[in-house]
Structure formats: C-alpha cells, structure tokens
Design an enzyme around this catalytic site. Structure first.
Site, PDB file in Angstrom:
ATOM      1  N   HIS A  34      38.114  16.807 -47.232  1.00 43.16           N
ATOM      2  CA  HIS A  34      37.562  16.376 -45.945  1.00 43.16           C
ATOM      3  C   HIS A  34      38.650  16.467 -44.867  1.00 43.16           C
ATOM      4  O   HIS A  34      39.439  15.535 -44.709  1.00 43.16           O
ATOM      5  CB  HIS A  34      37.070  14.927 -46.045  1.00 43.16           C
ATOM      6  CG  HIS A  34      36.002  14.722 -47.065  1.00 43.16           C
ATOM      7  ND1 HIS A  34      34.689  14.487 -46.732  1.00 43.16           N
ATOM      8  CD2 HIS A  34      36.031  14.714 -48.419  1.00 43.16           C
ATOM      9  CE1 HIS A  34      33.961  14.331 -47.829  1.00 43.16           C
ATOM     10  NE2 HIS A  34      34.744  14.459 -48.873  1.00 43.16           N
ATOM     11  N   HIS A 268      32.947  17.778 -41.942  1.00 38.98           N
ATOM     12  CA  HIS A 268      33.080  16.543 -42.701  1.00 38.98           C
ATOM     13  C   HIS A 268      33.614  16.747 -44.116  1.00 38.98           C
ATOM     14  O   HIS A 268      34.689  16.298 -44.460  1.00 38.98           O
ATOM     15  CB  HIS A 268      31.737  15.811 -42.721  1.00 38.98           C
ATOM     16  CG  HIS A 268      31.871  14.352 -42.958  1.00 38.98           C
ATOM     17  ND1 HIS A 268      32.601  13.821 -43.998  1.00 38.98           N
ATOM     18  CD2 HIS A 268      31.364  13.286 -42.294  1.00 38.98           C
ATOM     19  CE1 HIS A 268      32.539  12.492 -43.952  1.00 38.98           C
ATOM     20  NE2 HIS A 268      31.803  12.149 -42.929  1.00 38.98           N
ATOM     21  N   GLU A 417      28.135 -11.232 -54.623  1.00 36.70           N
ATOM     22  CA  GLU A 417      28.791 -10.818 -55.869  1.00 36.70           C
ATOM     23  C   GLU A 417      29.667  -9.587 -55.648  1.00 36.70           C
ATOM     24  O   GLU A 417      30.751  -9.469 -56.228  1.00 36.70           O
ATOM     25  CB  GLU A 417      27.747 -10.500 -56.957  1.00 36.70           C
ATOM     26  CG  GLU A 417      26.863 -11.665 -57.359  1.00 36.70           C
ATOM     27  CD  GLU A 417      25.687 -11.886 -56.435  1.00 36.70           C
ATOM     28  OE1 GLU A 417      25.468 -11.050 -55.509  1.00 36.70           O
ATOM     29  OE2 GLU A 417      24.965 -12.886 -56.606  1.00 36.70           O
ATOM     30  N   HIS A 480      16.497 -12.442 -64.511  1.00 34.94           N
ATOM     31  CA  HIS A 480      17.819 -13.052 -64.654  1.00 34.94           C
ATOM     32  C   HIS A 480      18.430 -12.834 -66.039  1.00 34.94           C
ATOM     33  O   HIS A 480      19.548 -13.256 -66.276  1.00 34.94           O
ATOM     34  CB  HIS A 480      17.739 -14.553 -64.361  1.00 34.94           C
ATOM     35  CG  HIS A 480      17.566 -14.874 -62.906  1.00 34.94           C
ATOM     36  ND1 HIS A 480      16.520 -14.376 -62.157  1.00 34.94           N
ATOM     37  CD2 HIS A 480      18.308 -15.623 -62.043  1.00 34.94           C
ATOM     38  CE1 HIS A 480      16.632 -14.820 -60.906  1.00 34.94           C
ATOM     39  NE2 HIS A 480      17.699 -15.572 -60.817  1.00 34.94           N
TER      40      HIS A 480
END
Lengths: 673, 673
Positions: A34, A268, A417, A480
C-alpha cells in the site's frame, strides 16, 4: 537537488519526500503493498518523529520512550522508512526486502520482527485499542512509580489511524473507554483522506467523526495534513490540554503527489506501476534514479534523532539514578517489573482445597487464586467486561482503576469485550512485568477473538478468565452456551487453553498461567459448583502442568480409559466408580489441556494413553471436533454437536447425554458386556 | 383492585404493572433471569405494543407487520409478557415455564421457538444490528414493490436496547451504517437506566450517547421513560421525521417499583427474592396473591390488539388484492419471495470452465457465479465490508444500495464486518426469499463470528464469501492469513463450510449454497489463481455436493489415498501423478466440505475412504486440528500448525512444506519405499 537544501522549508520537503519515495519504491519492488498511506502521511511522520516523539533509535526498549502505534498497519512502509531514517537497527537493504520471507519488513508491522515496532497491526482497529491499553498501562505505572519531581514514566502514546480504524467497532469501544478514563496521554492522528479500498469513503461512511469523539469526551482538532506548522501546533496543543484523550483529524490526500492516482482508491492497495512512479517522481521533483534514493541532507536531518534520543535517555537515566537513591524500594520494584521477574515465593500463598470444603465453581476457585496471588504480584492487573461478579475477577483489596486512582488494579472495561482484549495486548506490550488479565463469558470469546489471535501471534503474556464455559451455565440458553469455542482456541497457534476439573486444578492452572511467558493463556471455568476431587485418593492436581494425567488407575493395564476435562471429570469419575464396582479395569484421566499434553514427550503421552488400549471414552461438554486424536479410531466421544438449550443445567446434561450412565452404557458395549 | 379501572390513567398503570409482575413472578419461579428490564421498560412496551406497533397477534408472519426487536434480550420476560397479553399463541402456562427445557419461553428470546419473536437476541448488540438489516430489507422491498397509492411494504422496525448494546462495537458500526443509509424506518428506544451488571454505568460508561448518534446523523430525542404521554409523543415524532434513523433515549429506572433494588445492579441479573417481590407488590399496590395475576381489565385492554391487528391485516389484504390487479407480475414476484421459492431454471445460467480457459482464482469464479445467478435470482442481495474488489462480490448490472436507490443490490458495508454479518441476519429474517450474502477476507471471520454463530443458531439463509483463504494470499502476512478459521467453522453447529478446489467446484458450491435453507453457508475461496481441473479426466465437480468424492482412482483398491481441499487439491494432484508414474496405486480425493461429507451415509463415506486403506495423506493450508477423523490413526496431515508469514505465496508454500514433494516423501515412507 542541491538547491533544495537552501532553506528550512525545502529541507523539510526533502525529508518528507524521502519517506514517500522509499515507500513507493519499496512497494514497487515487492510488487505488493500500500504506497498510499506513507505518501499521504509522510509530513505527519516527519514532524512527529523528528520533533515530538521521545525515542532513542539505539535503544528501542528504553522504558521512558513515547510509544508510536501505526494502527493503519497496511501503511507499514511509513514506519519502516522512519525507523531506517532515524537510525534504528534497520538498513536500506531491509527496506528493499519489503514483504519477503524472513525479512525485518513484513507486509504489516509485526512486533518482535522489527526493532521499534511496538505492536502488530493490520487487522483494523487493533492498534487503536492496543494504544488505549498502553495509555492505561502508562497511567498505572505513573500512578505507582512517579513521585514529585520524579516523572519517571510520563511518556505519551501516539497512534496513527485511518478510516477503516474509525469504522471498526473495536475502536468505538476503545475510544469510549479512553474518554471515560480521561487518558490524556493518548494523541491520535486520524488520516481523513476520504478514500477507502472500494472508492470514496462516502460510499459507506458519512458520520461526523470529530463530533463522535467529542461525544466520547475526547479533545478534537482539525488540521490540513500537509501543513507541517499545523501538525506541530496540533501536537503541542494536545500535549498541553489535560483530562481528555486527543484526536487530531488531519485532512490528508491518499497517494499524495501521484498525478493520476492521488485521492483515488487505485493508489490504495497496489503498487503505483512503473509509469506512475516516474510521473510522481517528476511531479514532486524527485530524481528518477536510483530507486530507494536517500538524499544525504535528509538522512542527516533524520539521524539527528540518534544524538537527541541518546541524550533523552541519558537524562532519564540520571533521573532514574536519583530516583533510586530517593526511593530505593520502588526502584527495586521497577527493576523487577522491567525484567518481568516473578518475586521469589510468589506461589506460597496459593490455596489448596479439600473435599470437606464443599463444592466450588472453578470460577470461584479462580477468584481465590487471584486474591491469593495479588499481594505477591503487584503487576497482576486486570478486570472484566461488565461481568466482574459473574467472572469472579475482582481483586478484593484494590480499588477500581479510574481517573484520579490510576494505581488501582481492577479494570472496568464495560460491555466491551473486544476493546478489553485489544487493551490487554497494549498493557502486555507496555512492560515485561505486566500480567494482564480479562474476564468474560466463554461464549463471548467470539467478540474478542481478533485480539486474542494477535496476542497469540505476538506471544503476549495475557490471561483470559473465560467463565460460564458450557451448557452447564443453564438457563441463559444457547445464545450464551459455548460449543465450538474450545475447538477454536485449540486450533489457534500459540494459545494455551486450560479447562480445570476442580478447585485444585484451577489453582494449578493459575500457577501455569503466571509462569507461561510464551503467549496467551485461556482459563476456561465453570459457572456451576463442582465437587473437589479427593487428592488422597487421586493424583495431585500439580500434574495439570502436563496437560493430562492419570487421576486413578486400574491394577495392571486397563481394559478401558475414561477421560474428560473440566466439569465433566466428575461425571467420568462417577462412571469410573460404577465400572470398577462391576470389576472392570478402568483408568481415569483428567485432560485439562490438550495443548500442554501435546507438548509432552511421546513416552509420557503413551504412558497416559497407551496405544494398545484402544477402548477409550472422552467426555467434554463441547463440540467433539478434534477429539479423534485422543480417543483414537475405536474410541468414542461424548460431546455436544449441536447448540445448547435454556433449562436448569442438570436437565440439559441429562437431555444431551452428558451423564455417567451414558458413559457406562458405551463402555459396556465397547467391552462387549 | 376494582377502583383502579375508574379512569384511563389507572387502567394504563394496571396494564403496565401487569407486565412488571408477570416478569417478576416468571423470574422468581424460574429462580433465574433478569426482572430488571421488564420492570423498567413496561411503560414503553405497553405504549408501543398497544398504540403504535402494527401487528396481528393471530398472524405473526403477516408481511406488512412492523418488526419489534428486543436487542436487550436478557429482558425476555418483557416480550413474552407482551406476546401473551396481546394474544399471540403463548399462554400463561408458557410464561410459567420460563427458562425450562422445551418451553416456548427460553432464557433469551429465540427465533423459531416463540411466535412473534423476530430474532434471537442476548449477546449484546446483535439485535441492534439485526434491526439495521431489517431496515435495509424494508427499504429494498419498498423500493422494489411499493407503487404510488400502493404502500405495500411500509413497515417500521422498533428496537429496544440497553447500555450494553450501546457499548458493544457492533452497534457503533451498525449505527454509523444506518445513519449513512438514512434508514428512517428505524425507531430505537434506548433504556438509559444508569446501571449495568457491575454497578452504576458510570463505572465504565460516561459518553454522551445522544451526541454520538447525532454524529452518525440519527434523529435523537430524550424522554422520561415512565411518562406514557412522552413515549407516545416521541414515537409519533419519530414517525414524522424523515431521512434519519431515530433514537429515543428514555431515562428509565432499573427494577422500577422495587423499594430496595430499584436503580441498583442487584435487580439486574437475579430474581428479586420472595421478600422483595412482596415489598414491590405492596409498593405498587399489586395483590400479593396469586402469582402471575392478570387483571381482567388489563388483559381486555391488551387483547384489543387481536381485533385491531386483524383489521390492519385485512386492510392490507385488500390493498394487496388491488395491487395484484394493477401489478400482476410484481405481485407474482412478491408471492414467490414470500414463499422463498427459487424460480424454475435458475441454475441454467451457471457457467462451467475448461482447463483451456486458464487458471482462475476461486474468488473470481465466484464472481462469475454471482453474476450468472443475479438475473435469475432477484433477491440475491449482498455486498462486502469495503473489499468488493478483493472479494469479487459485486453484481455488475446493479448499482449501490443507498438512499434514493434502495432497489439496487450491491451493499456497501464499509469496514464493518460485524455489522455486516449482523445486518445480513436481519435481511435473512425479513423474508424467505432473501438470499443475503456478505464478503470479507476469511481471517476476518473472527471480526463477525458472533453474528455468524447466531445465523447458525437461527438456521438463517446467509452466505459468506470468505476470500484470501490461506497463506496463499502471500505478502500481507500472518495478520491476514487464516489458520484456525476452518476448524472454528467446522466445530460450529449448523454451519456449512465449503472450500472448492477450482472454478467448477466453486460454481457447484454456489449451487449448493443457493439451495441450502438450513443455516449459513461459508464459501472459502482463494486469492491466488488455481488451475482448472480437467473434468474429462477427473470426476464431475457436481459431486461436490457430497462433501468429498474420488477425483481419480487407481485400478483396484488403492495402496494410498491422497486428499485435500481448495487450493491444495492441485498440489495433491501433482503428488498423485508423480506417484502414479512410480506405479503406485493411488486414489485422489477432493474433500471440499467436511460438513457435507459427514452427512453422507456410512456406505458412501466408506466407499470414498475405505477403512482398510489406512495409508492416507491429507493436505490443507490450515490447522491440522480435526483432521485425524479423516486421515485415521495411521494417516498424516500436511497442514499449518503455526502462524503464516509475509512473503510471496509460492515461497510460503515451499517453506511450510505444502508441496507435492513433501506429500510424496511422506507417501514413500508410508509405503516403505
């Protein structure tokens, strides 16, 4: 080129363009990379590294140094150019070996591969969160060690980030946390170039970034990214304003100087191409040959960093020598911290448990271990993602780490988290002594896995306290309840995962975790209470360090081996006892860590699981994926190859066949009885 | 209680408190759950569900209905109470069975388990992002089907979220995207209660949420959460204001009414306890007995929703009948969409490739498949996380989905993998016809795994185009090179993972993916070009649907089996050819999907991998974890049990032993030659 040296402005431009063309040529030679970012950010890199960054190229590990994080890691040639130019142990040959096997200049900056690279970046947002962790670590260290007139650790953390960093959720989490904690040691520079890989950023990104950061209570400035005076002014202003982290939004131009590719996505992620390299060099008045041209004036200018850096470190050393006289005990502690040495006798306080103590969840045993360790280990430093009570991660005699109380050791990450794990990496990177830990429910490993992976890649000393580790958490249900998370960790290189079977194995797991310096450790712990295994009858829990061990054996070679990890060991134990009553020769193996077991010599592994004993049953309340290696072709695995369910834990165990009766029926069938 | 019915206000309070105490009693009976949220949000639930939400309790699948998402899924008793009270197929007995095995009222709302639950929530931020996807889907459907005077699909999406939702990064990503897309069909209500699980939110969360959302270009209002007139006013204002998504910040009180636990973390994740239940009932003037008391007046009031809902749907049916007359073709298309039927002949356009076409990366073949399918499948709807060019996910003849162009099919998610996957779930939940896909680099599965997991749990029809699938991506290095991701997916229930070996297998993989309606499909594709296998010599790529198949066989039973997936099949093929030259009897197996292969009858599996042929070598540029099941006790796996490296791909393959020479040397040793 001679006349370019005539005045300060042209020397400045020469220095800036040196970064640009080292990067352009480096990417061109590698045929990959890049070029965009170094071309746009060269003025910022030049100003920051030559005027503000306190660093000593000859000692990249000087503890008083400022930290520089290139969160937009795809622009790695920016930092490689700066490291080479300012005199780090990185040569022009290294620059030419960009993106080649074994070089010091990999595609994205990698911690440990290149002197001066403070963290591994590339996956967007990670560096952003690492720098927040570094900011927390600096505040903690300053809170602990700095004294009036002795600003031993007053460094700042500079971070360069891109649109992609701003879009990733981890950065939002980390920015909100940094604002809450008032981390004014953070100076972030955002390259606002209006272009991302797919085209103009406004294809998908039109928020007001400055306003967003003000909402997080950051101090925000806007500048023109090619204006070196403005860059200086903004950095100085950021250094002055206290009580808030700093964001400098620099309007930059991707691929600056490229006549056909500036401000387009074409610059880019690919080399410019020979024609455009030529056109760009012509456009900026740069000699076409040789490639990797470094004007002497520019190099001389950058290399002043060696002398100034050495002076800075020397001054710091004088400060430190005086500090050592004034505060000898603190200085000793600091020395130990820097070496990452564990204080002698640290293990002494670790508790042990007897069956008569009654059942204990391994998360509870973990809390007892943490609190036993905390007084002996002053750099055990951690917390949880708004689950302190559930994950049992609180150090009881310490307060909450917050503005005005930065020497406290309980970190409150909020329901973040990913930022937690990213910040833990930054803490671990801030000094060998840190033993950084973070807790959440095991299922939410998924929310922070990208950072856990980078901890593994960097071999950082981080500890994750993952509780509520299976369907055994019960009523919260399948959203969960982890199923595949153990397999995920076991398949990830450099991660040490331990799922202890009772309180004593939990303590042993913490001991192993504290001693482990070769990558992250995941402690996988129960919500539910477990009986404490009677070690007068069974082998010592200390054997956990081998990953698997015989808890109790038959006389002579067993007919069948039962094995399990964590909460299922007690189920396997019930099965063992019932089969023994039927006069079968059974071996019971606790296998808390496949990772540790795999590292044992073959002789040990064959002793625990003798190849000739092919009748084996393993039990673990998780995906069976990967267990064939241990149960062998003729063994069976009692696992969970479906999602869990919402119900009381004992009902789920019963319904999913995670029972001793199920193990016994398989065993009897295997044994032909 | 009689006098409570005397006026509107008291009836309102009666209705509101009915939700509160159903929830309190439900959690108390289950001895588990979160009473807090329903107690605080009851007024919002009552106002929204009785006055604004367009729904028909007797037909939860009515396509014109508004959607309601409880992103704060831990407050599940709120939605269960509302569903029961307004007359859905959920009884008081179901409410009493909260959190029990097999009940319709699991701990967190689960799509498919409870009529009226639109998505599975609990892991924070997921519902937030799902609702954004639902908003995108509504805009797409409206853009496609609505006509002047025929607002066939003008529904809104209501979403209730909590502090935790606001802190999670996925919500930040999704909010930024929603603001960019000007999704004014979104009305979010944020329960700003100042308390999280660990205590007051200001332990870790002090940002200005309203200002942050204004920075995303949301329309923000502030209200008092117990003020029903203010709730109504804010919802009506949100319905009026166009061009921006809506956030109503409601200052609420966790555990409202509980004398000792209101506004404390104690009311968050645990039952109130018998004494506090009593005190709370007394405090709010509620009869202590019976538990689960539902005043007739309140029930009557809620049950008016049945009649009004039926009328709404009847009106919509009339509209639809007229629409069908005016736009018969569109109506047919809509019917097909609703049924999720694939148009006949959709497979016809799928391309096939010959070796003479030259090497092709599987990502490129995937793009050809997408573009062949797009004209036939009008609801194939997807995009990428700012990697459209790299992941090759663009539908060439469609524009970008954006405000003012909501009938276009290319989604631009920005660098927001997690919001992408969360939004894809919302799109998939918006109608059976949607075939929602999203692309990113395979390593960034980690960034969106929590949403992929929920797609699996809900068995949604989503397709992930994961490209750059191994060290074969080369120079970007280990930060971008997946190692453990295949194991992660394979261990996750309900996920179908396919890693095709060449262009023709890629087309077959897309065919399987389009037909698969039982959970998400992950297509794992190369960056690098691969030769096209000569199908005149090898078996047809159509056999990919069996997960593994014999590409080419020896005469008679083979001495050794070589197998591999994806880009490594061509390496195995080279090894096959060289071993065959040495007159060995070799079978070559392509094994693109362990998941599909496991589902085949044992007879087929034993035919492809006969148990008596124990000499087996597998090759895959990924963790060897889990392969023992296929190579058997005596086989070997050529994998990568370390992180990758930055270098040209062919060098990495060489250095890591992913070569035909390495396979041959193992084979010769195995065969004792």
């Amino acid at each position: 080129m001679e006349k370019l040296t005539a005045d300060k402005t042209t020397l400045e431009q020469l220095c800036i363009n040196t970064i640009r063309f080292l990067s352009v040529d480096g990417v061109e030679k590698a045929k990959s990379g890049h070029p965009c970012l170094p071309m746009e950010a060269a003025p910022i890199g030049y100003v920051l590294w030559t005027k503000y960054l306190r660093h000593n190229p000859k000692n990249p590990k000087w503890p008083g140094r400022d930290r520089f994080v290139l969160s937009a890691g795809h622009g790695s040639m920016l930092i490689y150019s700066l490291l080479f130019l300012t005199g780090y142990d990185l040569t022009l040959e290294d620059i030419k070996a960009f993106r080649q096997w074994g070089s010091k200049t990999p595609g994205h900056p990698e911690y440990g591969e290149t002197p001066g690279v403070e963290t591994t970046t590339g996956p967007l947002g990670q560096g952003f969160a690492n720098a927040v962790g570094m900011g927390m670590a600096q505040k903690f260290l300053a809170g602990k060690f700095n004294k009036p007139n002795f600003p031993l650790l007053d460094y700042q953390i500079y971070c360069v980030c891109s649109d992609g960093d701003m879009m990733e959720g981890i950065s939002s989490e980390a920015a909100s946390l940094a604002g809450h904690l008032k981390l004014d040691n953070l100076i972030y520079i955002y390259l606002d170039n209006h272009v991302s890989l797919d085209g103009p950023t406004d294809l998908s990104f039109s928020e007001d970034v400055g306003k967003r950061f003000e909402a997080y209570h950051w101090h925000v400035q806007h500048i023109e990214g090619n204006d070196t005076a403005a860059i200086s002014g903004a950095i100085e202003q950021a250094q002055r304003v206290k009580g808030e982290p700093h964001l400098i939004i620099a309007r930059t131009h991707l691929g600056y100087g490229s006549p056909h590719k500036q401000d387009t996505a074409a610059a880019h992620g690919s080399p410019l191409g020979a024609d455009e390299v030529k056109a760009t060099k012509q456009n900026l008045g740069w000699p076409l040959e040789p490639a990797f041209y470094v004007p002497k004036e520019a190099l001389d200018c950058y290399r002043l960093s060696i002398e100034s850096g050495q002076k800075r470190e020397d001054d710091w050393k004088t400060l430190y020598a005086n500090y050592k006289k004034a505060f000898p005990e603190l200085a000793d502690e600091f020395d130990r911290f820097m070496k990452g040495e564990l204080p002698s006798g640290w293990k002494k306080a670790l508790p042990s448990f007897q069956p008569k103590d009654g059942p204990l969840a391994t998360r509870q045993a973990s809390n007892k271990a943490i609190n036993a360790l905390a007084p002996a280990l002053p750099f055990l430093f951690g917390g949880s993602a708004d689950l302190a009570t559930s994950t049992e991660t609180t150090i009881k005699d310490s307060g909450d780490f917050e503005a005005g109380r930065f020497d406290a050791r309980n970190l409150r990450f909020g329901v973040r988290e990913h930022a937690m794990a990213g910040a833990l990496n930054g803490i671990a990177l801030s000094g060998a002594g840190f033993i950084a830990y973070g807790g959440t429910f095991f299922n939410f490993l998924d929310y922070c896995k990208p950072s856990v992976r980078l901890a593994a890649l960097m071999k950082l000393r981080t500890i994750y306290v993952f509780t509520h580790d299976s369907v055994g958490l019960g009523e919260d249900g399948p959203t969960h309840q982890p199923v595949e998370q153990l397999a995920t960790l076991r398949a990830t290189p450099n991660v040490l995962t331990i799922r202890p079977a009772d309180a004593n194995e939990t303590v042993a797991a913490w001991r192993v975790a504290i001693e482990h310096q070769d990558g992250p450790v995941c402690l996988v712990l129960t919500r539910q209470k477990l009986p404490i295994l009677d070690r007068t009858k069974f082998s010592s829990a200390d054997q956990l360090e081998k990953g698997a061990y015989i808890l109790i054996d038959s006389e002579g070679l067993p007919e069948i081996i039962l094995m399990g990890s964590g909460s299922e060991v007690s189920i396997a134990m019930e099965a063992y006892e019932k089969l023994k009553e039927k006069n079968m020769k059974v071996r019971l193996v606790s296998i808390p860590s496949l990772d540790l077991f795999r590292k044992q010599p073959k002789e040990y592994r064959d002793r625990v699981l003798p190849p000739q004993v092919e009748k084996r049953i393993a039990i673990e309340a998780a995906s069976s994926f990967g267990w064939r290696e241990f149960v062998g072709a003729k063994g069976e695995m009692v696992g969970i190859d479906r999602f869990g369910a919402s119900a009381p834990a004992e009902i789920i165990y019963e319904k999913l066949g995670l029972t001793s009766d199920h193990m016994i029926s398989i065993a009897l069938k295997m044994l032909g009885k």
